[in-house]
Scaffold this active site. Structure first.
Site, short mmCIF file in Angstrom:
data_model
loop_
_atom_site.label_atom_id
_atom_site.label_comp_id
_atom_site.label_asym_id
_atom_site.label_seq_id
_atom_site.Cartn_x
_atom_site.Cartn_y
_atom_site.Cartn_z
N GLU A 183 -25.28 18.92 64.48
CA GLU A 183 -26.87 18.53 64.53
C GLU A 183 -27.21 17.33 63.47
O GLU A 183 -28.15 17.39 62.70
CB GLU A 183 -27.59 19.44 64.78
CG GLU A 183 -27.55 20.13 65.98
CD GLU A 183 -28.41 21.49 66.06
OE1 GLU A 183 -29.15 21.57 65.19
OE2 GLU A 183 -28.70 22.16 67.28
N GLU A 192 -24.17 22.75 72.84
CA GLU A 192 -25.12 23.86 72.70
C GLU A 192 -26.61 23.59 73.61
O GLU A 192 -26.97 22.48 74.00
CB GLU A 192 -25.92 23.80 71.40
CG GLU A 192 -25.00 24.34 70.21
CD GLU A 192 -25.53 24.43 68.91
OE1 GLU A 192 -26.97 24.79 68.78
OE2 GLU A 192 -25.25 24.45 67.98
#
Length: 526
Positions: free
Chosen positions: A216, A336
């Site tokens: 991320e 995810e």
């Protein structure tokens, strides 16, 4: 977008609540002097010998496909099991269960790949796992091992169980997520050296099929801006090439950023820059782009309040990352995605996302790839596939994923496991029990348990009922259905049609509106 902070708080709270009595090892306990590097070759060779059941060696890419060593298309259909990136320095839940039973359960549910988040802390010599239960023989073979040596054991058993692993560099240290791939205490040189060390550690072991370079990246990280201190695309090239210099057979997973061209999205979920600035690696056919996507239980986004929601979502996903697949640029892996499923918006979001992932069936053998967040129930803003007892499966969540699990794996479709179970003849029969698990004004959820009441295994079954009111199915998992008037017929999915005598299978669905009660059901078997 606030997921990492809440997850860290949840992990810390869990660790504080753990018993510190006999059988639970805390950091610095027996074996703390074990050097991480000392077990490297032993761990790798042990893992390499345990991969006989894993599918067809290393994987590589071709266009938007991921192919196995025989050139056959594969689909990553997996789960995230976190903990190595936290202060526990090991996957969570081992305070309750044996790691082998966890991996066996994942495999039995039809997941074929495990994404394992870690922080660079576990590569420090002597880092020990915290809060592992060794009582009653649980995790006995992990006692005294460093965190990295525990990872070796998980890799080895995953290979035996037929699971692939993607290692995810989730954080620079256990303290929390970082926007960039480096921090003052963990410079880029350490990041790259550690990635290379892991690539070398598991070289020759095709259970570890890929490395997710950094989790991320987000503002001020950029894509294609040319500033080497912020340009994630350039950093991914440097790190990816370093990993491939240590093991040229690994897949290199590159996540997106938060913002590109003035358009912001989920952390790591914005891959719009790939169109103009693709990642270029020295070894061809190793690049996989990875996006993350979440629902309102993580954070609000403008598309959730769009009047056209959820019909607007395919366009959103196409814009941020789906176009990469559809234009045959490279494989796309949704590394995810998750939700508590508590709100109607989140339920619609997950149903729409699974439909979007499944829609790629129109491309033949091609497919989006995915790993759900998470196996753990202690992810504060999503929960997990397991419930709080670390054993019971959330069948509603897992059921949503059934239609996009990988063919050929239990729980995910595939051939008939027993094409001639009773050559001597017998009676095929079944019964069905319909239960409303939740009911509200606008809708309801129901589960149906199918039991084989005959004297021989059945290969397939159908359950039929007729609603007395104007109700309809909004989504169904672990079965497919047709409707004629008020009558619904649900047929088994590919993975749960075979039911042994005395055994059972189940499916569930959402419906609307609520208040319809429980209809009479009938079951037929073949």
């Amino acid at each position: 977008m606030f997921r990492s902070l809440r997850r860290a708080l949840c992990a810390a709270a869990t660790a504080l609540l753990l018993p510190l009595g006999a059988g639970v090892q805390s950091a610095g306990a027996a074996g703390a002097s074990a050097d991480a590097s000392a077990g490297a070759s032993a761990g790798a060779s042990a893992g390499a010998s345990a991969t006989a059941e894993a599918s067809a060696g290393y994987w590589h890419t071709s266009g938007r496909q991921i192919l196995d060593a025989a050139g056959q298309p594969v689909r990553i259909a997996g789960i995230n099991w976190f903990g190595f990136e936290t202060g526990n320095h090991v996957v969570h839940g081992l305070w309750t269960r044996d790691y082998k039973s966890m991996l066996d359960q994942m495999r039995s549910l039809g997941y074929n790949t495990l994404r394992v988040p870690f922080s660079d802390d576990i590569l420090k010599p002597g880092t020990m796992p915290d809060s592992i239960n060794y009582a009653d023989g649980k995790n006995a073979d992990l006692q005294g091992l460093t965190s990295l040596q525990v990872l070796d054991r998980i890799v080895a058993y995953a290979g035996q169980a037929g699971l692939k692993i993607v290692l995810d560099r989730h954080r620079p240290d256990a303290g929390g997520q970082s926007a960039l791939w480096y921090t003052a205490s963990v410079p880029e040189s350490t990041w790259i050296a550690n990635l290379k060390a892991l690539a070398s550690r598991y070289a020759g072991n095709p259970t570890v099929v890929g490395i997710d370079l950094h989790n991320e990246p987000h503002d001020p990280a950029c894509w294609g801006c040319g500033d080497t201190t912020r340009d994630w695309r350039l950093a991914a090239q440097r790190a990816g090439n370093a990993v491939l210099s240590a093991n040229p057979q690994l897949l290199i997973m590159v996540e997106g950023v938060q913002s590109y061209g003035g358009v912001s999205g989920w952390w790591g979920g914005n891959l719009m820059g790939v169109a103009q600035y693709p990642v270029q690696l020295d070894v061809p056919n190793r690049l996989v782009y990875s996006a993350h996507d979440y629902a309102t239980s993580v954070a609000q986004q403008p598309w959730f309040s769009d009047p056209s929601f959820p019909d607007n979502m395919p366009g959103v996903w196409d814009r941020y990352w789906g176009y990469i697949f559809k234009q045959n640029i490279a494989p796309v892996w949704l590394g995810e995605f998750g939700t508590t499923l508590q709100s109607t918006v989140d339920q619609k979001w997950l149903a729409a996302l699974v439909t979007y992932l499944r829609s790629t069936s129109t491309y033949g053998a091609d497919s989006f790839h995915w790993t759900f967040w998470s196996w753990n129930p202690n992810s504060g803003d999503t929960g997990g596939i397991l419930k709080d007892d670390w054993s019971t499966v959330d069948t509603v969540k897992d059921g949503h994923l059934a239609s996009v699990k990988a063919p050929g794996f239990p729980g995910g479709g595939g051939g008939d496991p027993d094409p001639d179970p009773d050559p001597g003849g017998g009676t095929a029969a079944c019964s069905a029990a319909y239960t409303v698990s939740s009911d509200w004004i606008d809708g309801f959820n129901a589960e149906v348990k199918v039991t084989n009441t005959g004297t021989t295994p059945v290969n397939s079954w159908k359950v039929t009922w007729t609603w007395g009111a104007s109700q309809w199915v909004t989504s169904m998992w672990n079965a497919t259905y047709t409707r004629t008037g008020a009558t619904v017929t649900a047929s088994n999915a590919a993975h749960n049609g075979a039911v042994p005598a005395g055994g059972s299978a189940s499916f569930g669905f959402g419906g609307a509106p609520g208040g319809g009660g429980v209809p009479s059901v009938s079951c037929t078997a073949a």
